[in-house]
Design a protein around this motif. Structure first.
Motif, mmCIF file in Angstrom:
data_model
loop_
_atom_site.group_PDB
_atom_site.id
_atom_site.type_symbol
_atom_site.label_atom_id
_atom_site.label_comp_id
_atom_site.label_asym_id
_atom_site.label_seq_id
_atom_site.Cartn_x
_atom_site.Cartn_y
_atom_site.Cartn_z
ATOM 1 N N ALA A 82 -7.976 -1.311 -2.077
ATOM 2 C CA ALA A 82 -8.384 -0.009 -1.541
ATOM 3 C C ALA A 82 -9.769 0.370 -2.039
ATOM 4 N N ILE A 83 -10.031 0.127 -3.311
ATOM 5 C CA ILE A 83 -11.342 0.437 -3.882
ATOM 6 C C ILE A 83 -12.414 -0.437 -3.240
ATOM 7 N N GLY A 98 -0.098 4.955 -1.082
ATOM 8 C CA GLY A 98 0.130 4.987 -2.521
ATOM 9 C C GLY A 98 -1.010 4.419 -3.334
ATOM 10 N N VAL A 99 -2.228 4.501 -2.793
ATOM 11 C CA VAL A 99 -3.413 4.080 -3.543
ATOM 12 C C VAL A 99 -4.372 5.262 -3.626
ATOM 13 N N SER A 100 -5.348 5.160 -4.518
ATOM 14 C CA SER A 100 -6.195 6.325 -4.808
ATOM 15 C C SER A 100 -7.297 6.552 -3.781
ATOM 16 N N GLN A 101 -7.584 5.523 -2.971
ATOM 17 C CA GLN A 101 -8.647 5.622 -1.979
ATOM 18 C C GLN A 101 -8.051 5.579 -0.572
ATOM 19 N N PRO A 102 -8.700 6.226 0.399
ATOM 20 C CA PRO A 102 -8.145 6.248 1.763
ATOM 21 C C PRO A 102 -8.174 4.870 2.420
ATOM 22 N N LEU A 103 -7.121 4.562 3.178
ATOM 23 C CA LEU A 103 -7.041 3.358 3.998
ATOM 24 C C LEU A 103 -6.390 3.727 5.322
ATOM 25 N N TYR A 118 0.806 -1.230 0.000
ATOM 26 C CA TYR A 118 0.000 0.000 0.000
ATOM 27 C C TYR A 118 0.836 1.276 0.000
ATOM 28 N N CYS A 119 2.139 1.163 -0.019
ATOM 29 C CA CYS A 119 3.010 2.340 0.064
ATOM 30 C C CYS A 119 3.239 2.958 -1.319
ATOM 31 N N LYS A 120 3.421 4.252 -1.322
ATOM 32 C CA LYS A 120 3.671 4.973 -2.568
ATOM 33 C C LYS A 120 4.937 4.492 -3.255
ATOM 34 N N THR A 121 5.910 4.029 -2.475
ATOM 35 C CA THR A 121 7.183 3.590 -3.041
ATOM 36 C C THR A 121 7.232 2.084 -3.282
ATOM 37 N N ARG A 122 6.107 1.390 -3.203
ATOM 38 C CA ARG A 122 6.117 -0.055 -3.418
ATOM 39 C C ARG A 122 6.528 -0.367 -4.858
#
Length: 382
Positions: A288-289, A342-347, A198-202
């Motif tokens: 995430a969606i 790093g996903v478009s929806q909040p978690l 789930y990280c932006k840098t994954r």
């Protein structure tokens, strides 16, 4: 319906040969991943969690085997032997066996394998486990991509509800092999660093190996401190793509909602989610969606892949067992490696191991071919 429980359990992993070793390391946020440099498996070094062969050999020899067994068979037998012993159950015709794996003894197809290639058939793996311990019923081998481990628990629950069995032992495992690694590498899905779900840098997944086992039972006399009750489970295949998850999270969303309906709970009753979280771009986004569609965006969530890597057909059972201990200790385990969403929806990613009074958790899994499974577990107060 009668209550169905998860009870005695064992994890054989890079951390050790019991569940406590793995749980203690996770509580301390210690990863089991390390850099492996083995050109026989993959040309470039890769991160993985591997079971030490010397330790496995010593543990297996204590079982007094009368013939040669493959590495995977040894892992499964060592884990299940512990769970069987601790349970104290007699293996009557009321006791079932489910083996969960994706590729089984795939390594016997290697040119240098000393085993007959027929050993690669999943049915042969089931027979070896069944015969070793003297189960009275034929082993059921469940192989449905990476939902296999969670799905095996759902199937065990249904068998008990149908009165086919009173108890079912579930054992799961997969190997880190050339076949598996080159397959994921061909998708450009392997990360050169420890994975970051789930990280932006994954940048992709790590593959790991474990063997794990659990007793599924209707008998309250066979419970342990960390036991949980299965209160809901569901599976849905959205048939999106052979290897790509649905962009709308359709199958996972439907599985989660169906499991909540069966459990007769709303989203706010779930204390945390043990998610699949492979750290690939498409899987994490899909989850995430789906979680947002199910109104679970604020529920604390972790992925355990930063500790073990992706253990394929064992991952769902492994992560459920860790979830049992999480509930029992009222501790939310950190999602290791996470830094920035790093996903478009909040978690609500669990970034630090935290104390929290908890009674219900949701376990999800998704896999190739569009398969998705969700199961909900409730703490048992003994």
């Amino acid at each position: 319906m009668n209550n169905i429980y998860l009870s005695h359990n064992n994890i054989v992993s890079a951390y050790g040969f019991d569940s406590a070793s793995a749980v203690d390391s996770i509580k301390n946020e210690v990863s089991g991943l390390s850099l492996v440099d083995d050109s026989k498996i993959l040309p470039n070094p890769f991160y993985s969690s591997l079971i030490p062969q010397d330790n496995l050999t010593k543990a297996f020899q204590k079982l007094n085997p009368q013939e040669d067994y493959t590495r995977l068979e040894q892992i499964l037998l060592v884990s299940l032997a512990n769970t069987l012993k601790e349970s104290g159950l007699e293996l009557t015709d009321r006791v079932g066996l489910i083996v969960s794996t994706t590729k089984g003894n795939i390594d016997v197809l290697d040119a240098d394998s000393p085993f007959d290639q027929n050993r690669a058939y999943l049915s042969e793996l089931g027979k070896k486990i069944e015969t070793f311990f003297g189960f009275k019923n034929e082993a059921i081998v469940l192989s449905n991509a990476c939902v296999s481990g969670v799905l095996a628990l759902a199937v065990a629950k249904r068998f008990i509800h149908q009165k086919r069995y009173d108890h079912v032992f579930v054992v799961a495992g997969d190997l880190v092999s050339q076949f598996i690694l080159t397959g994921f590498n061909s998708f450009q899905a392997l990360s050169e660093l420890p994975c970051r779900p789930y990280c932006k840098t994954r940048a992709g997944i790590n593959i790991g190996e474990v063997g794990c086992s659990v007793l599924v039972t209707k008998d309250e006399d066979h419970l342990v401190n960390e036991s949980v009750r299965i209160i809901g489970e569901a599976s849905c295949n959205d048939a999106n793509h052979i290897s790509g998850p649905s962009r709308t999270g359709e199958g996972l969303y439907r599985s989660v909602v169906s499991a909540m309906n069966q459990a007769n709970i709303e989203a706010d009753a779930i204390d945390y989610i043990s998610a699949h979280g492979t750290a690939t771009m498409f899987n994490d986004e899909m989850e995430a969606i789906a979680f947002n569609r199910a109104n679970l965006q604020d529920t604390p969530l972790n992925s355990l892949k930063g500790y073990f890597g992706h253990t394929l057909g064992a991952s769902g059972l492994l992560e459920t067992i860790i979830g049992m201990y999480s509930l029992h200790s009222n501790t939310l385990f950190a999602s290791l490696g996470f830094q920035e969403l790093g996903v478009s929806q909040p978690l609500n990613i669990i970034q630090e191991t935290t104390a929290k009074e908890s009674s219900i958790f949701l376990k999800t899994a998704s896999g190739f071919g569009g398969c998705n499974t969700a199961a909900i577990f409730q703490k048992v107060n003994l």
